[in-house]
Design a protein around this motif. Structure first.
Motif, PDB file in Angstrom:
ATOM      1  N   MET A   1      46.595  46.858  19.695  1.00 50.53           N
ATOM      2  CA  MET A   1      46.603  46.979  21.125  1.00 50.53           C
ATOM      3  C   MET A   1      45.254  47.568  21.773  1.00 50.53           C
ATOM      4  N   PHE A   2      45.177  46.864  22.912  1.00 52.80           N
ATOM      5  CA  PHE A   2      43.474  47.593  23.777  1.00 52.80           C
ATOM      6  C   PHE A   2      43.611  47.203  25.324  1.00 52.80           C
ATOM      7  N   LEU A   3      43.030  48.544  25.707  1.00 48.35           N
ATOM      8  CA  LEU A   3      43.004  48.109  27.286  1.00 48.35           C
ATOM      9  C   LEU A   3      41.464  48.108  27.033  1.00 48.35           C
ATOM     10  N   GLU A   4      41.310  47.479  28.174  1.00 47.72           N
ATOM     11  CA  GLU A   4      39.783  46.890  27.749  1.00 47.72           C
ATOM     12  C   GLU A   4      38.871  46.618  29.442  1.00 47.72           C
ATOM     13  N   ASP A   5      38.366  46.940  29.706  1.00 45.83           N
ATOM     14  CA  ASP A   5      37.517  46.037  30.923  1.00 45.83           C
ATOM     15  C   ASP A   5      36.445  44.932  30.072  1.00 45.83           C
ATOM     16  N   VAL A   6      36.890  43.329  30.739  1.00 42.81           N
ATOM     17  CA  VAL A   6      36.264  42.333  30.382  1.00 42.81           C
ATOM     18  C   VAL A   6      35.964  41.282  31.805  1.00 42.81           C
ATOM     19  N   LYS A   7      35.001  41.380  31.635  1.00 41.62           N
ATOM     20  CA  LYS A   7      33.831  40.416  32.348  1.00 41.62           C
ATOM     21  C   LYS A   7      33.895  39.023  33.159  1.00 41.62           C
ATOM     22  N   VAL A   8      34.352  38.447  33.825  1.00 44.17           N
ATOM     23  CA  VAL A   8      34.852  37.671  34.474  1.00 44.17           C
ATOM     24  C   VAL A   8      33.905  36.189  34.213  1.00 44.17           C
ATOM     25  N   ILE A   9      34.211  35.147  33.868  1.00 45.56           N
ATOM     26  CA  ILE A   9      32.662  34.656  33.707  1.00 45.56           C
ATOM     27  C   ILE A   9      32.956  33.469  33.594  1.00 45.56           C
ATOM     28  N   GLU A  10      34.247  32.528  34.099  1.00 46.35           N
ATOM     29  CA  GLU A  10      35.099  31.839  34.446  1.00 46.35           C
ATOM     30  C   GLU A  10      36.446  32.256  35.329  1.00 46.35           C
ATOM     31  N   ASN A  11      36.537  31.377  36.532  1.00 49.21           N
ATOM     32  CA  ASN A  11      37.818  31.530  37.791  1.00 49.21           C
ATOM     33  C   ASN A  11      38.182  30.253  38.247  1.00 49.21           C
ATOM     34  N   ILE A  12      38.333  29.133  37.666  1.00 50.99           N
ATOM     35  CA  ILE A  12      38.180  27.776  37.988  1.00 50.99           C
ATOM     36  C   ILE A  12      39.197  27.309  38.467  1.00 50.99           C
ATOM     37  N   GLN A  13      39.860  26.795  39.340  1.00 43.72           N
ATOM     38  CA  GLN A  13      41.200  25.496  40.124  1.00 43.72           C
ATOM     39  C   GLN A  13      41.329  25.003  39.481  1.00 43.72           C
ATOM     40  N   ILE A  14      42.423  24.792  38.301  1.00 44.35           N
ATOM     41  CA  ILE A  14      42.364  23.214  37.586  1.00 44.35           C
ATOM     42  C   ILE A  14      42.848  22.199  38.300  1.00 44.35           C
ATOM     43  N   ALA A  15      43.619  22.247  39.121  1.00 43.70           N
ATOM     44  CA  ALA A  15      44.248  22.044  39.977  1.00 43.70           C
ATOM     45  C   ALA A  15      45.650  22.770  40.433  1.00 43.70           C
ATOM     46  N   ASP A  16      46.601  22.152  41.636  1.00 40.63           N
ATOM     47  CA  ASP A  16      47.378  22.776  42.925  1.00 40.63           C
ATOM     48  C   ASP A  16      47.259  24.491  42.752  1.00 40.63           C
ATOM     49  N   ASN A  17      47.989  24.966  42.020  1.00 37.78           N
ATOM     50  CA  ASN A  17      48.622  26.687  41.870  1.00 37.78           C
ATOM     51  C   ASN A  17      48.139  26.755  40.281  1.00 37.78           C
ATOM     52  N   TYR A  18      47.265  26.006  39.675  1.00 40.82           N
ATOM     53  CA  TYR A  18      46.719  26.084  38.632  1.00 40.82           C
ATOM     54  C   TYR A  18      45.201  26.422  38.140  1.00 40.82           C
ATOM     55  N   TYR A  19      45.139  27.501  37.806  1.00 39.50           N
ATOM     56  CA  TYR A  19      44.041  27.806  37.029  1.00 39.50           C
ATOM     57  C   TYR A  19      43.587  27.939  36.002  1.00 39.50           C
ATOM     58  N   LEU A  20      41.730  28.749  36.178  1.00 39.13           N
ATOM     59  CA  LEU A  20      42.320  29.226  34.609  1.00 39.13           C
ATOM     60  C   LEU A  20      40.743  30.210  34.775  1.00 39.13           C
ATOM     61  N   MET A  21      40.850  30.896  34.056  1.00 38.13           N
ATOM     62  CA  MET A  21      39.850  32.257  33.633  1.00 38.13           C
ATOM     63  C   MET A  21      39.529  32.233  32.976  1.00 38.13           C
ATOM     64  N   ARG A  22      38.379  32.562  32.998  1.00 35.12           N
ATOM     65  CA  ARG A  22      37.914  32.389  30.825  1.00 35.12           C
ATOM     66  C   ARG A  22      36.795  34.506  30.651  1.00 35.12           C
ATOM     67  N   VAL A  23      37.347  35.147  30.222  1.00 37.03           N
ATOM     68  CA  VAL A  23      36.657  36.293  30.212  1.00 37.03           C
ATOM     69  C   VAL A  23      36.548  37.282  29.206  1.00 37.03           C
ATOM     70  N   GLU A  24      34.970  37.650  28.897  1.00 38.87           N
ATOM     71  CA  GLU A  24      34.041  37.994  28.126  1.00 38.87           C
ATOM     72  C   GLU A  24      34.636  39.564  27.728  1.00 38.87           C
TER      73      GLU A  24
END
Ligand code: FES
Length: 265
Positions: A1-24
């Motif tokens: 288990m790690f604690l890591e600061d990750v960079k957001v690459i993309e954070n998009i709405q898929i539909a309604d309240n549903y979102y997809l976040m991609r982090v590096e």
């Protein structure tokens, strides 16, 4: 288990309240297994606790999180922009058992239970025959399936309102599949609303099929330090964040023991 600061690459709405976040990430992607989860820290960490979010996929150094923006914390996540950083803690929990070869597998995801499914199928599909049944209330709830992009798996979709796929639910499809399939199903994996998992587990037990369920509980710490996620199983009290979130259905389910309101009866 790690604690890591990750960079957001993309954070998009898929539909309604549903979102997809991609982090590096750096350390976290290579140690993550399907079915595990992360505790994500909100932008304003003084206001709310970390939020448990299922791991949706890993692609090289990229972690994907599919989440529903419902409460204060998850709504904060939607405001994260590309290149901002977020602190994540994980991977946490046990994950699904994917060490299988040559099996006939049915994967069932309902609504937000679709979150761990992409990475699960990715981990299984090269060595097994997969049928994926996805379901939700409406078209928005199953829209994420369009992003799965898997070849060589059988896909079946059901929505409550019939806007996509069959009008009905995932359990209807599972029952139909069992009636018509020439070959036996070796294992069912499922994640979704508790009533759906309860019904899937019941069908699995009636047909002598191994079934792994991923439970979603309220989690305060995510690291077995409180009692917020304790459930009673046939093997005693277990913590969903540590002993789960994936369990063999026969360990928690005497067919009807998954409580629709969360936890076990
Ligand atoms: Fe605290 Fe599981 S969330 S023990």
């Amino acid at each position: 288990m790690f604690l890591e600061d990750v960079k957001v690459i993309e954070n998009i709405q898929i539909a309604d309240n549903y979102y997809l976040m991609r982090v590096e990430g750096i350390k976290t992607p290579q140690h993550s297994k399907p079915g595990q989860f992360f505790m994500l820290q909100c932008k304003d960490s003084s206001k709310v606790l970390r939020r448990p979010i299922s791991l949706h996929n890993v692609d090289g150094n990229i972690l994907e999180f599919y989440y529903e923006a419902l409460g204060k914390g998850t709504k904060e996540f939607t405001r994260l922009s590309t290149d901002e950083t977020i602190n994540i803690q994980g991977p946490l929990g046990n994950g699904y058992d994917i060490d299988l070869k040559g099996k006939n597998i049915v994967v069932i995801g309902g609504g937000m239970g679709m979150a761990p499914i992409k990475y699960l199928i990715k981990g299984l599909k090269d060595n097994n025959n997969i049928t994926f049944i996805g379901g939700g209330r409406n078209a928005g709830a199953v829209k994420i399936i369009e992003k799965f992009n898997f070849e060589n798996i059988e896909l079946k979709v059901a929505t409550d309102d019939g806007s996509v796929g069959l009008k009905g639910n995932t359990v209807d499809i599972l029952k139909e599949l069992l009636k018509n399939k020439d070959e036996n199903i070796d294992i069912i994996y499922t994640c979704g609303p508790h009533p759906m998992m309860e019904a899937v587990a019941k069908v699995a037990q009636e047909n002598n099929i191994r079934c792994q369920v991923s439970l979603e509980e309220r989690m305060a710490c995510g690291i077995k330090a409180c009692v917020g996620c304790s459930i009673l199983t046939k093997k005693g009290m277990k913590k969903v964040c540590y002993d789960g979130p994936v369990f063999e259905s026969i360990d928690i389910v005497d067919v009807d023991v998954i409580d629709p309101n969360g936890g076990c009866k």
